[in-house]
Design an enzyme around this catalytic site. Sequence first.
Site, PDB file in Angstrom:
ATOM      1  N   ASN A 166      30.056  44.149  90.511  1.00 52.04           N
ATOM      2  CA  ASN A 166      30.229  44.661  89.145  1.00 52.04           C
ATOM      3  C   ASN A 166      31.681  44.664  88.658  1.00 52.04           C
ATOM      4  O   ASN A 166      31.936  44.406  87.483  1.00 52.04           O
ATOM      5  CB  ASN A 166      29.590  46.053  89.001  1.00 52.04           C
ATOM      6  CG  ASN A 166      30.184  47.079  89.926  1.00 52.04           C
ATOM      7  OD1 ASN A 166      30.569  46.772  91.057  1.00 52.04           O
ATOM      8  ND2 ASN A 166      30.284  48.294  89.464  1.00 52.04           N
ATOM      9  N   GLU A 478      38.692  57.473  99.240  1.00 55.79           N
ATOM     10  CA  GLU A 478      39.811  56.534  99.197  1.00 55.79           C
ATOM     11  C   GLU A 478      40.649  56.889  97.974  1.00 55.79           C
ATOM     12  O   GLU A 478      40.208  57.616  97.097  1.00 55.79           O
ATOM     13  CB  GLU A 478      39.298  55.090  99.163  1.00 55.79           C
ATOM     14  CG  GLU A 478      38.523  54.733 100.445  1.00 55.79           C
ATOM     15  CD  GLU A 478      38.300  53.238 100.656  1.00 55.79           C
ATOM     16  OE1 GLU A 478      39.175  52.449 100.285  1.00 55.79           O
ATOM     17  OE2 GLU A 478      37.240  52.882 101.193  1.00 55.79           O
TER      18      GLU A 478
END
Length: 497
Positions: A166, A478
Site C-alpha cells: 500500500n 518502531e
Amino acid sequence: MKSLEQTDSSVRQVSCFVNGKLWAPSPNLSEYTLNYPATGEVSATVIEGDATVVDAAVQAAKAAMKGPWGKTDAAQRADMLYKIAEGIEARFDEFLAAEIRDTGKPISMASKIDIPRGAANFKVFADIIRSASAETFQMKSADGHDVLNYALRLPKGVVGVICPWNLPLLLMTWKVAPALACGNAVVVKPSEQTPSTAVLLGEVMRDAGLPDGVYNVVNGFGAGSAGELITNHPDVDAITFTGETRTGEAIMRAAATGVRDVSFELGGKNPGLIFADCDLDKAVESAAKAVFVNCGQVCLQTERIYVERTIFDAFVEKLKLKAESLLPGDPLDRATSIGPLISQEHRKKVLSFYEKARAEGATEVTGGDIFDMPGAFAGGNWIKPTLWTGLPETSPVVTEEIFGPCAHITPFDSDDEALAMANNTRYGLASMVWTENLSRAHRVASQLETGICWVNSWFLRDLRTPFGGSKSSGIGREGGLHSLEFYSELRNVCIQL
Ligand code: NAD
Ligand code: 6OD
C-alpha cells in the site's frame, strides 16, 4: 516529471537485487507480470527469486556483515544514510513514476507522501543513530573495587524485511533505514505487486557506496515463495514485517524456529469518535482523508466512525458530499483525488463487503459500486467511495478489515458507549477523536485501546515517536529509539577496574 510513457515506454523487467547486482534472468526462474492498476495493461515482468536466490541474498548479507560494513561506526553509517536519502531525491521522478506504475496512486499523494517520506526515513534514522547512546554505570563491587558497567549497541545481523503494497517505498524504508543505521544487513521482500521502488533503491544504495550485500531484494510471493523462504532461512537473525494479521501469525510460526525476534505492524479496524462539541467542518475534512486517502488502502484508515447522535445526520450528509467530490482519473493528473485499488482481486474482496452491507440491509449513504471509467481507464480497478449506516456492530462490515475507500457510521449517546463500541475489536492500531473539550480529549485518548490516537487530526506523527499496534495489530514499536531497540542487540560489559 517525465510522463509514465516516457519513463516506462516498454514493459519493464524487474529483477532481484543481490550482492550489489541485478540477478540475471535464467530459465530456472519463474516470471510473472504486473498490471498497471489504473488501466489493467501489463506494465512489467518480475523475476521471482527461488531458494537459490534467497540463499545467495542471505549469504551476501552475512558476508557483508563480516566485511567493512561490520566495522563501521554510527557516524559513518549516518553519513551513508544521508547519501542514500540524497540519491532518492536526485532520482525523485524515477521513484515517483515507478511507485505510481505499481500502485496506481495519484501523483498528488505519491509526490507529497510516499517518495519524500521514503527519503526522510534515511535522514531521520541517520540523525538518531548519530546521537544514540547506551547506558553506562559506575559502581562498587561487594569487596570495594570500582566497577564500570556499560552496554554496547551492536547489530542483530541479517534482518528479513517483508513488506506490503500500500505504501511500498515509505513502509520499506521505515524498516530498512533503522536496520542499516544499526549496522545490520537486510534481505527485503517487497510485495509481489509493488517490487519496483525496492529494486530502484538498490541502484541508489550501490551508487552511494553501500558495500555489496548490505541491501538485497528478493522478489516473489509469500507462502511457498520468497517470503516464506526468507522467514524460514536459518541465517536470517530477525524478521520485521508489515502486512495482514494472519500473515503475521504464519511468520511468527516460522520465527519460532531458532527463536528469532520479530517486529510486526499488522491490520486494523480503526475507529474515529466524533463528539458533538467538535469543529464539525474540520472533523469532516479530516474524516474524508482518514477514510478515502490512497483509496482506503492505508493501515491507519478509519473504517468505523462513531458520531454523537445530535450531530449524526449533519456529519453523515457532509461526509457524503466530500465522498462524492472525489475525482477519479489519470494518476498522473494532479487534479485526480482518488486512484484505483491495487488489483482486480482486491477489488473483488472490497466489493464483496459492499455486497454484504447491502444484503444485511445497510443504508448506503453513497457509493456501493465501481466507477465507470472512460477509454484506457475502463480496465482499471476503480471503485466508488462508500459510506453506510444502520448495520449492527456484529456485522462483518463493521468487524473485519476491508482496506477499501469505505466506512460504516454509527450514532452514540455517551462517551462510555462510544468507547465501548470503539474498543470492541480484536484490532488496536489507530484511533481518531474529534472534540473541542480538552479534558474529554485526554480521557478518551487514554482509554482507546490503540497504538496511536489522533486528536483533532489524522496521520500526523513525528518519525521519532513510537509506532505500532496493540492487540492483534502488531508486536513491538518502531520509530526513533524504539526502532533502535529492535534493530540492535545490547551487549552488557562489566569491568572491574
Ligand atoms: P499481506 O500480509 O498479504 O502481505 C504482506 C507481505 O507478506 C507481502 O510481501 C507478502 O508476499 C508476504 N507474505 C505473505 N504470506 C507470507 C508468508 N507465509 N511468509 C512470508 N511472507 C509472506 O499484506 P498486504 O495485502 O500486502 O498488505 C495489506 C495489509 O497490510 C493490511 O492488512 C494492512 O492493514 C496491513 N498493513 C499494516 C500496516 C501497519 O503499519 N500496521 C501498514 C501497512 C499495511
Ligand atoms: O508513518 C509511518 O511511518 C507509518 N508506519 C505509516 C503506516 C501506514 C500504513 O499503511
